[in-house]
Design a protein around this motif. Structure first.
Motif, mmCIF file in Angstrom:
data_model
loop_
_atom_site.group_PDB
_atom_site.id
_atom_site.type_symbol
_atom_site.label_atom_id
_atom_site.label_comp_id
_atom_site.label_asym_id
_atom_site.label_seq_id
_atom_site.Cartn_x
_atom_site.Cartn_y
_atom_site.Cartn_z
ATOM 1 N N THR A 48 0.832 -1.198 0.000
ATOM 2 C CA THR A 48 0.000 0.000 0.000
ATOM 3 C C THR A 48 0.870 1.251 0.000
ATOM 4 O O THR A 48 2.057 1.208 0.349
ATOM 5 N N ASN B 6 -9.252 8.200 0.294
ATOM 6 C CA ASN B 6 -7.892 8.462 -0.163
ATOM 7 C C ASN B 6 -7.071 7.178 -0.060
ATOM 8 O O ASN B 6 -6.940 6.599 1.013
ATOM 9 N N PHE B 7 -6.527 6.698 -1.202
ATOM 10 C CA PHE B 7 -5.741 5.474 -1.136
ATOM 11 C C PHE B 7 -4.813 5.391 -2.352
ATOM 12 O O PHE B 7 -4.982 6.075 -3.365
ATOM 13 N N CYS C 243 -9.782 12.844 1.406
ATOM 14 C CA CYS C 243 -9.539 12.491 2.808
ATOM 15 C C CYS C 243 -10.783 12.681 3.672
ATOM 16 O O CYS C 243 -11.040 11.893 4.601
ATOM 17 N N ASN D 127 -0.708 3.872 1.583
ATOM 18 C CA ASN D 127 -1.294 4.503 2.764
ATOM 19 C C ASN D 127 -0.428 4.194 4.001
ATOM 20 O O ASN D 127 0.081 3.075 4.145
ATOM 21 N N GLU E 93 -4.901 2.764 7.632
ATOM 22 C CA GLU E 93 -6.189 2.641 6.956
ATOM 23 C C GLU E 93 -6.849 4.011 6.851
ATOM 24 O O GLU E 93 -6.838 4.790 7.802
ATOM 25 N N ASN E 94 -7.412 4.325 5.680
ATOM 26 C CA ASN E 94 -8.001 5.654 5.506
ATOM 27 C C ASN E 94 -9.278 5.772 6.346
ATOM 28 O O ASN E 94 -9.838 4.783 6.819
ATOM 29 N N ILE F 217 0.151 10.385 2.093
ATOM 30 C CA ILE F 217 0.336 9.149 1.329
ATOM 31 C C ILE F 217 1.788 9.046 0.908
ATOM 32 O O ILE F 217 2.470 10.069 0.686
ATOM 33 N N TYR G 39 -3.090 -1.584 3.860
ATOM 34 C CA TYR G 39 -4.221 -0.695 4.069
ATOM 35 C C TYR G 39 -4.891 -0.348 2.737
ATOM 36 O O TYR G 39 -4.261 0.124 1.801
ATOM 37 N N ASN G 40 -6.183 -0.622 2.709
ATOM 38 C CA ASN G 40 -7.040 -0.248 1.585
ATOM 39 C C ASN G 40 -6.688 -0.964 0.278
ATOM 40 O O ASN G 40 -6.925 -0.455 -0.812
#
Length: 593
Positions: A42, A151-152, A146, A44, A47-48, A56, A250-251
């Motif tokens: 990721t 957001n990722f 965000c 990120n 986690e968002n 980021i 994350y994500n």
């Protein structure tokens, strides 16, 4: 069997607004002792979510560790994130540019992208070790995302490898970009399930949240699948990698599931369904690995022969069994189509082994008078109805086509007759090149024939055209002029006329076999109805001759000297040709001994 006979093409998906998702579809298929793994990470930092940091990374890394017997055959890089996309990144310092782009949108203000690049060469050269994606910069893009927790950014490499210890498998790579909530159904086709032992399915997905598990459920063929504790049944997409056990992607998700009891022998498709009451998940890549022992017939046209003036074509083709896991049996049918209509059939001769080919040829007879621009489609495993008899790993790659231009001959050009002087018995000597005075040619490109059939097959040409004696009168001559890629045809007739005779002014009938008679050239056997009268200096008729009775200097008229030869002197003649084109000739001839 195939429902269409043209090669499937994959088109670039160009982002437009409003952005639309691209359906998941088959991208590539591998048949043999293949399996896969996947790495990724990721961008990120956590986690968002609305309470998380609005930041980021621009680079992240993951490690690849293959066994020594696992040989990389393909490596596909996918990366995705918020916004319209950063399509130029680096992998281990090597620039990578997106080859195919995917786009999706949650609403008019929240759009997302995914990108694809084939990085096989890089992974083969780099081998095991750490892979770092860098220059992947969404820092100026994510701010509007965000506040809604969308957001990722992330990346994944799917690595397909060959290993001789594996069973014969069919590995399908599907991709696109489809999203949920509230529900999503994806049908995966081009499956051939012969044995579901160790069957599995894998996903690369984006924007899944571990903290969101509202009515989230993943099913295949109506059966809920899970991989507890990594991917529980109510939270399939939760930031994990099934290959490494990582839980901090994350994500994004790199997940794989065993589906041995969720797919049946004989299945040719499977339905994936995902429901989510809140979590917004985008599926980018799906891979299935199924045990399979099937051939895969493909056909290629290698070359063709087109003869000038002919409505038949000889095709040289190869039937291949490359992307296969079993032998392609002998007598597999092959059909050929012109203008959508079945026109010819053939079949394979021998069993074709895995990764082998068989080459053959066929002559296809096309309807006369058709447009010379011809499209011919060849389909292997087709009995002539676009239906086959062999179950294959891929039923949609059996066809190929070729565009052919027939070499039609223009209409014959009729040239003026070539007239020759009668040399007797209605024959004459011709220089056939004299007929081509209006034709631009090189002598080496010209051939003369007595028939059109001989001309077309280039048989029995006239060997000495500069000195040719006709056979019938009149006679038609055919000319073939080489004019690449084909030739032109000319035609003219040889005709004969009786030319003016050439009358000598003397002869010597002394029986020395030299100049012994009144030899009028171009008269005998030509003007066959002529009459020759000879008079002495007193005007007395002393000889009458015709075509059968030339004058050897003897007297055959009058009362005296019948049968005697005339004395030395000058004699006078009247030559009546009895031809409406000529008046009688009158003159003198001197006889000497």
């Amino acid at each position: 069997m195939k429902s269409t006979y043209y090669i499937i093409c994959f088109f670039l998906l160009i982002p437009l607004f409003p952005l639309m998702a691209q359906d998941i579809s088959l991208y590539q298929q591998f048949n043999g002792r293949y399996d896969y793994t996947a790495i990724g990470n990721t961008m990120n930092t956590e986690e968002n979510g609305v309470a998380g940091p609005c930041s980021i990374l621009t680079s992240s890394s993951a490690d690849l560790n293959l066994n020594t017997d696992q040989n990389v055959v393909a490596a596909y890089l996918y990366w995705a994130g918020s916004g319209n996309g950063d399509l130029d990144i680096t992998l281990n310092g090597i620039p990578v540019t997106s080859e195919r782009n995917f786009n999706d949108a949650l609403d008019a203000t929240r759009v997302f992208f995914a990108a694809f690049a084939d990085v096989t060469d890089i992974v083969v050269n780099e081998g095991d070790g750490t892979y770092t994606i860098s220059d992947f910069d969404l820092t100026t893009t994510i701010l509007p995302y965000c506040s809604t927790g969308t957001n990722f950014g992330g990346w994944a490499i799917t690595i397909i490898y060959q290993d001789d210890s594996l069973p014969l498998n069919q590995l399908n790579v599907y991709d696109g970009l489809q999203s949920v909530p509230d529900s999503l159904s994806i049908t995966l086709d081009n499956l051939n399930v012969l044995d579901n032992e160790d069957a599995k399915i894998g996903f690369v997905a984006w924007e899944g949240d571990r903290s969101l598990a509202v009515n989230e459920q993943l099913t295949i063929n109506g059966n809920v699948i899970s991989n507890f504790p990594l991917n529980p049944a109510n939270n399939a997409f939760n930031g994990t990698n099934s290959f490494t056990g990582a839980t901090d992607l994350y994500n994004m998700d790199i997940d794989v599931y065993n589906i041995q009891d969720n797919i049946s022998i004989g299945d040719t498709s499977a339905t994936i369904a995902l429901t989510s009451g809140q979590d917004y998940v985008m599926i980018n890549n799906i891979i299935t690995v199924l045990n399979s022992q099937l051939p895969d017939a493909t056909i290629s046209i290698n070359s063709r022969n087109v003869n000038c003036g002919a409505y038949n074509v000889e095709l040289f083709y190869s039937v291949n069994n490359f992307n296969s896991t079993d032998v392609l049996p002998a007598n597999t049918p092959i059909a050929f189509y012109y203008n959508g209509n079945f026109i010819a059939a053939s079949q394979t001769i021998n069993d074709i082994a895995i990764n082998a080919s068989e080459t053959n040829s066929i002559i296809i007879n096309l309807p006369e008078g058709i447009d010379p621009n011809v499209n011919i489609v060849a389909i292997v495993d087709d009995v002539g109805t676009m239906n086959g008899i062999v179950t294959e790993t891929n039923e949609n790659n059996n066809s190929t086509f070729t565009d052919i231009q027939l070499l039609l001959i223009p209409e014959k050009t009729i040239l003026p007759d070539l007239i020759g002087c009668n040399e007797g018995f209605q024959t004459a000597t011709y220089d056939l090149f004299d007929a081509l005075q209006t034709v631009n040619y090189i002598e080496e490109d010209i051939t003369f024939y007595n028939s059109l059939d001989d001309l077309e097959i280039e048989s029995s040409p006239i060997l000495i055209p500069s000195s040719y004696n006709n056979i019938p009168n009149p006679e038609t001559i055919y000319v073939r002029l080489a004019s690449p890629p084909c030739y032109e045809i000319f035609q003219f007739d040889l005709t004969i006329e009786n030319c003016p005779p050439r009358i000598p002014q003397g002869f010597s009938p002394n029986d020395d076999s030299f100049n012994d008679w009144f030899n009028i050239q171009g008269l005998y056997n030509i003007f066959e109805a002529h009459e020759l009268q000879i008079y002495n200096r007193y005007g007395e008729l002393i000889f009458v001759g015709n075509d059968a009775n030339p004058w050897f200097g003897e007297i055959n008229k009058g009362l005296n000297n019948m049968g005697s030869k005339v004395p030395v002197g000058t004699y006078f003649y009247i030559l009546n040709l009895n031809d409406p084109n000529y008046e009688p000739y009158m003159g003198w001839v001197y006889v000497n001994y």
